[in-house]
Design an enzyme around this catalytic site. Sequence first.
Site, PDB file in Angstrom:
ATOM      1  N   TYR A  42       0.791  -1.272   0.046  1.00 42.70           N
ATOM      2  CA  TYR A  42      -0.065   0.050  -0.098  1.00 42.70           C
ATOM      3  C   TYR A  42       1.004   1.385  -0.109  1.00 42.70           C
ATOM      4  O   TYR A  42       1.754   1.351   0.755  1.00 42.70           O
ATOM      5  CB  TYR A  42      -0.731  -0.010   1.236  1.00 42.70           C
ATOM      6  CG  TYR A  42      -1.971   1.075   1.423  1.00 42.70           C
ATOM      7  CD1 TYR A  42      -2.751   1.265   0.518  1.00 42.70           C
ATOM      8  CD2 TYR A  42      -1.787   1.742   2.537  1.00 42.70           C
ATOM      9  CE1 TYR A  42      -3.677   2.301   0.841  1.00 42.70           C
ATOM     10  CE2 TYR A  42      -2.652   3.048   2.788  1.00 42.70           C
ATOM     11  CZ  TYR A  42      -3.506   3.282   1.847  1.00 42.70           C
ATOM     12  OH  TYR A  42      -4.602   4.484   1.958  1.00 42.70           O
ATOM     13  N   HIS A  90      -7.517   3.816  -4.653  1.00 43.34           N
ATOM     14  CA  HIS A  90      -8.876   4.058  -3.997  1.00 43.34           C
ATOM     15  C   HIS A  90      -9.009   5.761  -3.865  1.00 43.34           C
ATOM     16  O   HIS A  90      -8.073   6.371  -3.674  1.00 43.34           O
ATOM     17  CB  HIS A  90      -8.755   3.598  -2.513  1.00 43.34           C
ATOM     18  CG  HIS A  90      -8.191   3.904  -1.404  1.00 43.34           C
ATOM     19  ND1 HIS A  90      -8.300   5.192  -0.957  1.00 43.34           N
ATOM     20  CD2 HIS A  90      -7.116   3.421  -0.814  1.00 43.34           C
ATOM     21  CE1 HIS A  90      -7.309   5.330   0.172  1.00 43.34           C
ATOM     22  NE2 HIS A  90      -6.498   4.362   0.269  1.00 43.34           N
TER      23      HIS A  90
HETATM   24  C1  LIG Z   1      -5.491   5.063   5.043  1.00 49.84           C
HETATM   25  C2  LIG Z   1      -5.142   6.630   5.240  1.00 49.84           C
HETATM   26  O1  LIG Z   1      -5.878   7.359   4.356  1.00 49.84           O
HETATM   27  C3  LIG Z   1      -3.809   6.776   4.546  1.00 49.84           C
HETATM   28  O2  LIG Z   1      -3.457   7.754   4.019  1.00 49.84           O
HETATM   29  O3  LIG Z   1      -2.869   5.899   4.845  1.00 49.84           O
HETATM   30  C4  LIG Z   1      -5.238   7.135   6.708  1.00 49.84           C
HETATM   31  C5  LIG Z   1      -4.503   6.246   7.557  1.00 49.84           C
HETATM   32  C6  LIG Z   1      -4.345   7.180   8.839  1.00 49.84           C
HETATM   33  O4  LIG Z   1      -4.384   8.459   8.957  1.00 49.84           O
HETATM   34  O5  LIG Z   1      -4.306   6.485   9.830  1.00 49.84           O
HETATM   35  C7  LIG Z   1      -6.782   7.307   6.897  1.00 49.84           C
HETATM   36  O6  LIG Z   1      -7.347   6.502   7.407  1.00 49.84           O
HETATM   37  O7  LIG Z   1      -7.332   8.282   6.621  1.00 49.84           O
HETATM   38 MG   LIG Z   2      -5.256   8.638   3.207  1.00 44.35          MG
END
Ligand SMILES: C[C@](O)(C(=O)O)[C@H](CC(=O)O)C(=O)O
Ligand SMILES: [Mg+2]
Length: 293
Positions: free
Chosen positions: A44, A113
């Site tokens: 990711y 996403h």
């Molecule tokens: C998944 C997320 O969009 C990310 O950018 O990694 C973040 C993660 C986080 O800030 O813990 C989100 O959940 O918005």
């Molecule tokens: Mg994010």
Amino acid sequence: MSQKATAGQRFREAVEAERPLQVVGTINAYSALLAERAGFQALYVSGAGVANASYGLPDLGITQLPDVVEDVRRITDVTEVPVLVDIDTGFGGAFSVARTIRELTRAGAGAVHIEDQVQTKRCGHRPGKELVSTAEMVDRLKAAIDGRTDESLVIMARTDARASEGLEAAIERAEAYVEAGADMVFAEAMHTIEDVQAFTERLNVPVLANITEFGKTPYFTVAELRDAGAGLVLYPLSAFRAMSRAAESVYSAIRRDGTQQNVIDQMQTRDELYEVLGYHDYERKLDELFGNR
Ligand SMILES: C[C@](O)(C(=O)O)[C@H](CC(=O)O)C(=O)O
Ligand SMILES: [Mg+2]
């Protein structure tokens, strides 16, 4: 799996092969190599990771498409493990969203996403998030889907609606996003395992649960998420948080003690580093090409 499979196909195959598919955040190419060695079948690139780690900025919609593309390209250069990429709100209007899709495909992403927050987005686990209407998010998705230059690229719709509109409204949004053609759904900031289950029961596409630390979601295990029907589970920043803590401790020890002797055993050794990099193969190649001068 055939060598010729596209990144999108590899991502889809990984989702089929492992339920829920563990997707782990890798903030740079070296982390990607470590995650691959640990056995992860999907990686990711986190929007927060790009902002925090690569730019020292908060995750508030400040970093832009080229910033993300650069981090993705570095990772896809060193691994075939398919990568899910956080494209926040898509970085602009319809044509910009299409461009985002093209650029990420070219950079080797297997999945992206896109979320239903307003462009000045916030972390999904913070208060004060504002959303665009369902219709506007559907337009974003249409632009993304129409902008696909590779049909296999996975377009995942993220909804942040759980916090402001409640579970039922969040599921209804997700249904509209799937209707518009989203391949998978990112159910952001679920409070309970029943929330996750409600999503998976109502949607006929894989649903991702984001198990980020210090957020709104408890640390559900893979087994719990499997029982709730989750298709994917995300750990976006776990290694980054741990690396940051390790760096703090080493910096302060060296500063305090005037030597690194007390923290040597916290470090990956040179041999270990070289092993991960395949350093000796490079060196052998040099010898082959130019001899041992
Ligand atoms: C998944 C997320 O969009 C990310 O950018 O990694 C973040 C993660 C986080 O800030 O813990 C989100 O959940 O918005
Ligand atoms: Mg994010």
